[in-house]
Write a protein that holds these residues in place. Sequence first.
Motif, mmCIF file in Angstrom:
data_model
loop_
_atom_site.group_PDB
_atom_site.id
_atom_site.type_symbol
_atom_site.label_atom_id
_atom_site.label_comp_id
_atom_site.label_asym_id
_atom_site.label_seq_id
_atom_site.Cartn_x
_atom_site.Cartn_y
_atom_site.Cartn_z
ATOM 1 N N PRO A 51 0.846 -1.192 0.000
ATOM 2 C CA PRO A 51 0.000 0.000 0.000
ATOM 3 C C PRO A 51 0.880 1.240 0.000
ATOM 4 C CG PRO A 51 -0.763 -1.567 1.623
ATOM 5 C CD PRO A 51 0.549 -2.081 1.103
ATOM 6 N N MET A 52 0.518 2.197 -0.766
ATOM 7 C CA MET A 52 1.355 3.380 -0.941
ATOM 8 C C MET A 52 0.585 4.641 -0.606
ATOM 9 S SD MET A 52 1.212 3.359 -5.044
ATOM 10 C CE MET A 52 -0.182 2.500 -5.742
ATOM 11 N N PRO A 53 1.297 5.721 -0.378
ATOM 12 C CA PRO A 53 0.580 6.990 -0.295
ATOM 13 C C PRO A 53 -0.116 7.197 -1.629
ATOM 14 C CG PRO A 53 2.854 7.247 0.410
ATOM 15 C CD PRO A 53 2.718 5.865 -0.162
ATOM 16 N N GLY A 54 -1.316 7.648 -1.596
ATOM 17 C CA GLY A 54 -2.047 7.834 -2.829
ATOM 18 C C GLY A 54 -2.832 6.616 -3.269
ATOM 19 N N TRP A 55 -2.962 5.623 -2.408
ATOM 20 C CA TRP A 55 -3.703 4.389 -2.719
ATOM 21 C C TRP A 55 -5.136 4.727 -3.112
ATOM 22 C CZ3 TRP A 55 -1.819 -0.179 -3.721
ATOM 23 C CH2 TRP A 55 -2.599 -1.316 -3.628
ATOM 24 N N LEU A 56 -5.775 5.587 -2.358
ATOM 25 C CA LEU A 56 -7.145 5.988 -2.674
ATOM 26 C C LEU A 56 -7.185 6.713 -4.019
ATOM 27 C CD1 LEU A 56 -10.124 6.207 -1.916
ATOM 28 C CD2 LEU A 56 -9.573 8.285 -0.659
ATOM 29 N N GLU A 57 -6.199 7.541 -4.284
ATOM 30 C CA GLU A 57 -6.131 8.243 -5.558
ATOM 31 C C GLU A 57 -5.997 7.261 -6.717
ATOM 32 O OE1 GLU A 57 -4.428 9.071 -2.855
ATOM 33 O OE2 GLU A 57 -4.898 11.152 -2.444
#
Length: 100
Positions: A51-57
């Motif tokens: 999971p990365m920063p920006g997953w929702l994006e």
Amino acid sequence: MRLTDTQVDAIKDAVAEVLGPDARVYLFGSRVDDSRRGGDIDLYIEVHAPPMPGWLEAKVALQRCLWERLGPQRIDLLIRSDEQPLRPIHRDALQQGVRL
């Protein structure tokens, strides 16, 4: 499976574009059953990245890309990294699902 070859190709291309070419895509839910009618498109996607920063994006970008290619319709996305634990919903999707 109630998707055309064109729809399957559009889904696979969109997933590869947004989440990478190694992502594995499965169709599950009502669209797997040829005897049913209608229903949303339920997709379970496994990726090889944590999971990365920006997953929702990324999920929003994939939804938008799918709508552009398939037209506006109900598409449910369940995305899991290989490093995340396998939850019951993931197991169900894999057991019922058809890999695209």
